[in-house]
Write a protein that holds these residues in place. Sequence first.
Motif, PDB file in Angstrom:
ATOM      1  N   HIS A 117      18.085 -54.921  48.752  1.00 41.32           N
ATOM      2  CA  HIS A 117      18.288 -55.910  47.570  1.00 41.32           C
ATOM      3  C   HIS A 117      19.380 -56.835  47.437  1.00 41.32           C
ATOM      4  O   HIS A 117      20.032 -57.030  46.506  1.00 41.32           O
ATOM      5  CB  HIS A 117      18.178 -55.304  46.112  1.00 41.32           C
ATOM      6  CG  HIS A 117      17.372 -56.111  45.054  1.00 41.32           C
ATOM      7  ND1 HIS A 117      18.132 -56.769  44.018  1.00 41.32           N
ATOM      8  CD2 HIS A 117      16.020 -56.170  44.827  1.00 41.32           C
ATOM      9  CE1 HIS A 117      17.163 -57.410  43.342  1.00 41.32           C
ATOM     10  NE2 HIS A 117      15.967 -56.968  43.799  1.00 41.32           N
ATOM     11  N   VAL A 118      19.810 -57.097  48.618  1.00 41.95           N
ATOM     12  CA  VAL A 118      20.992 -58.151  48.877  1.00 41.95           C
ATOM     13  C   VAL A 118      20.738 -59.256  48.384  1.00 41.95           C
ATOM     14  O   VAL A 118      19.694 -59.762  48.374  1.00 41.95           O
ATOM     15  CB  VAL A 118      21.525 -58.107  50.332  1.00 41.95           C
ATOM     16  CG1 VAL A 118      22.484 -59.273  50.689  1.00 41.95           C
ATOM     17  CG2 VAL A 118      22.102 -56.611  50.583  1.00 41.95           C
ATOM     18  N   LEU A 119      21.564 -60.135  47.609  1.00 41.22           N
ATOM     19  CA  LEU A 119      21.268 -61.413  47.132  1.00 41.22           C
ATOM     20  C   LEU A 119      21.733 -62.422  48.394  1.00 41.22           C
ATOM     21  O   LEU A 119      22.785 -62.663  48.702  1.00 41.22           O
ATOM     22  CB  LEU A 119      22.197 -61.706  46.019  1.00 41.22           C
ATOM     23  CG  LEU A 119      21.919 -60.648  44.726  1.00 41.22           C
ATOM     24  CD1 LEU A 119      22.695 -61.288  43.501  1.00 41.22           C
ATOM     25  CD2 LEU A 119      20.365 -60.848  44.274  1.00 41.22           C
ATOM     26  N   PHE A 120      20.793 -63.120  48.999  1.00 44.99           N
ATOM     27  CA  PHE A 120      20.806 -63.919  50.137  1.00 44.99           C
ATOM     28  C   PHE A 120      21.462 -65.184  49.653  1.00 44.99           C
ATOM     29  O   PHE A 120      22.283 -65.807  50.565  1.00 44.99           O
ATOM     30  CB  PHE A 120      19.221 -64.107  50.640  1.00 44.99           C
ATOM     31  CG  PHE A 120      18.983 -63.163  51.544  1.00 44.99           C
ATOM     32  CD1 PHE A 120      19.297 -62.024  51.364  1.00 44.99           C
ATOM     33  CD2 PHE A 120      18.636 -63.304  52.794  1.00 44.99           C
ATOM     34  CE1 PHE A 120      18.892 -60.847  52.207  1.00 44.99           C
ATOM     35  CE2 PHE A 120      18.202 -62.410  53.733  1.00 44.99           C
ATOM     36  CZ  PHE A 120      18.287 -61.071  53.570  1.00 44.99           C
ATOM     37  N   THR A 125      27.207 -63.205  51.031  1.00 48.66           N
ATOM     38  CA  THR A 125      26.344 -62.527  52.249  1.00 48.66           C
ATOM     39  C   THR A 125      26.375 -63.528  53.142  1.00 48.66           C
ATOM     40  O   THR A 125      25.934 -64.565  53.402  1.00 48.66           O
ATOM     41  CB  THR A 125      24.878 -62.579  51.273  1.00 48.66           C
ATOM     42  OG1 THR A 125      24.859 -61.986  50.241  1.00 48.66           O
ATOM     43  CG2 THR A 125      23.724 -62.070  52.384  1.00 48.66           C
ATOM     44  N   THR A 126      26.762 -62.723  54.217  1.00 46.30           N
ATOM     45  CA  THR A 126      27.095 -63.426  55.751  1.00 46.30           C
ATOM     46  C   THR A 126      25.553 -63.439  56.259  1.00 46.30           C
ATOM     47  O   THR A 126      24.682 -62.673  56.189  1.00 46.30           O
ATOM     48  CB  THR A 126      27.979 -62.727  56.572  1.00 46.30           C
ATOM     49  OG1 THR A 126      27.484 -61.239  56.620  1.00 46.30           O
ATOM     50  CG2 THR A 126      29.130 -62.612  55.992  1.00 46.30           C
ATOM     51  N   ARG A 127      25.478 -64.199  57.445  1.00 48.76           N
ATOM     52  CA  ARG A 127      24.328 -64.127  58.233  1.00 48.76           C
ATOM     53  C   ARG A 127      24.046 -62.902  58.675  1.00 48.76           C
ATOM     54  O   ARG A 127      22.939 -62.368  58.948  1.00 48.76           O
ATOM     55  CB  ARG A 127      24.351 -65.150  59.438  1.00 48.76           C
ATOM     56  CG  ARG A 127      23.057 -65.185  60.084  1.00 48.76           C
ATOM     57  CD  ARG A 127      23.117 -66.330  61.345  1.00 48.76           C
ATOM     58  NE  ARG A 127      21.984 -65.685  62.414  1.00 48.76           N
ATOM     59  CZ  ARG A 127      20.728 -66.270  62.403  1.00 48.76           C
ATOM     60  NH1 ARG A 127      20.393 -67.223  61.493  1.00 48.76           N
ATOM     61  NH2 ARG A 127      20.291 -65.810  63.323  1.00 48.76           N
ATOM     62  N   GLY A 159      18.061 -68.114  50.321  1.00 50.09           N
ATOM     63  CA  GLY A 159      19.034 -68.303  51.294  1.00 50.09           C
ATOM     64  C   GLY A 159      18.848 -67.957  52.712  1.00 50.09           C
ATOM     65  O   GLY A 159      18.170 -67.181  52.986  1.00 50.09           O
ATOM     66  N   HIS A 160      19.782 -68.117  53.418  1.00 47.64           N
ATOM     67  CA  HIS A 160      19.573 -67.715  54.870  1.00 47.64           C
ATOM     68  C   HIS A 160      18.199 -67.717  55.503  1.00 47.64           C
ATOM     69  O   HIS A 160      17.457 -66.796  56.151  1.00 47.64           O
ATOM     70  CB  HIS A 160      20.100 -66.125  55.149  1.00 47.64           C
ATOM     71  CG  HIS A 160      21.430 -66.095  54.827  1.00 47.64           C
ATOM     72  ND1 HIS A 160      22.472 -66.376  55.742  1.00 47.64           N
ATOM     73  CD2 HIS A 160      22.182 -65.700  53.778  1.00 47.64           C
ATOM     74  CE1 HIS A 160      23.532 -66.267  55.432  1.00 47.64           C
ATOM     75  NE2 HIS A 160      23.550 -66.009  54.139  1.00 47.64           N
TER      76      HIS A 160
END
Length: 311
Positions: A117-120, A125-127, A159-160
């Motif tokens: 559940h990381v926020l992209f 938040t790195t690649r 994101g990403h």
Amino acid sequence: MVPVGSVVISIDAELGWGFHDLDEPPRDRVESGRRGWESLLSILERHDVPATWAVVGHLMLEDCDGEHADHPAPPGWFERERTTWRERPDLRFGPDLVRAVVDSPADHEFASHTFSHVLFGDLETTRELAVAELERAQDLAADWGLALESLVYPRNDVGHREALADCGFHAYRGRSPTPDGVVGLLDSRLRNRSLLVEPSVDEYGLVNVPASLFLFGFEGPLRTVAESVWTDPMLAQARRGVDQAAAGDGVFHVWLHPNNLVSERDDARLEALVGYIARLRERTDLTVETMGSVAARVLESPADDSFPTPR
Ligand SMILES: [Zn+2]
Ligand SMILES: [Zn+2]
């Protein structure tokens, strides 16, 4: 392209992971994850309505060390596993619940809600972290003989996308073009607007299947005015979306979390909506799709030449 009217239901399935980074996780939601999951699954099964289950990969684990030293998350990201939820495996793991989705006769799509559940969309938040979250989710799925094609971004924080395409995904849920919640329901101009969305292919060859409506975006004191399921304004709005899909060319994409089903009243809202979808599917040309089947349809469509062929 042949006109298609369809309904997509996507589910952010996360147990504790939707809240582990919050200082004060909402207790009723946290404690409702399991009951809501089982309730949601049985309602969908009863009506044979498939959904896209976007599952947090960590739930597929039986156990962990609470450290995840090889994972490039920022320090402290897994801290709750070692502290307040140390004795709460029911919030951190759910292979039993995940298995019930995979084995369901309702032909659900098994999709991803990242590994932890990381926020992209977060600038921090790195690649590298995004790729690690997606690869870990894909590896766990592969262990179960599954492949992930669709992603629901945690908190819809898109994101990403390039990393998403590189990790073998084909689709994601984009943000709703209309505001969720009270604003969307009470503003009559918005109330009369179409709830249908148009999937599109982005510059990475990914299909964006935007959300139409968050089924629990109308809560709190205003909801208590609606005593029964028949006067529930959110249900009325959702049924309007289903009607529009049955009548037209477009997708009505409704979403929710299992932990939104906190009480029997919440189950009743979902039961009424899913029953309505099943009845219209019977009587009209309405179909029920998953994000994955929408993506396959859009990517295969010969009429769609607005974007170059994905790499
Ligand atoms: Zn863990
Ligand atoms: Zn989530």
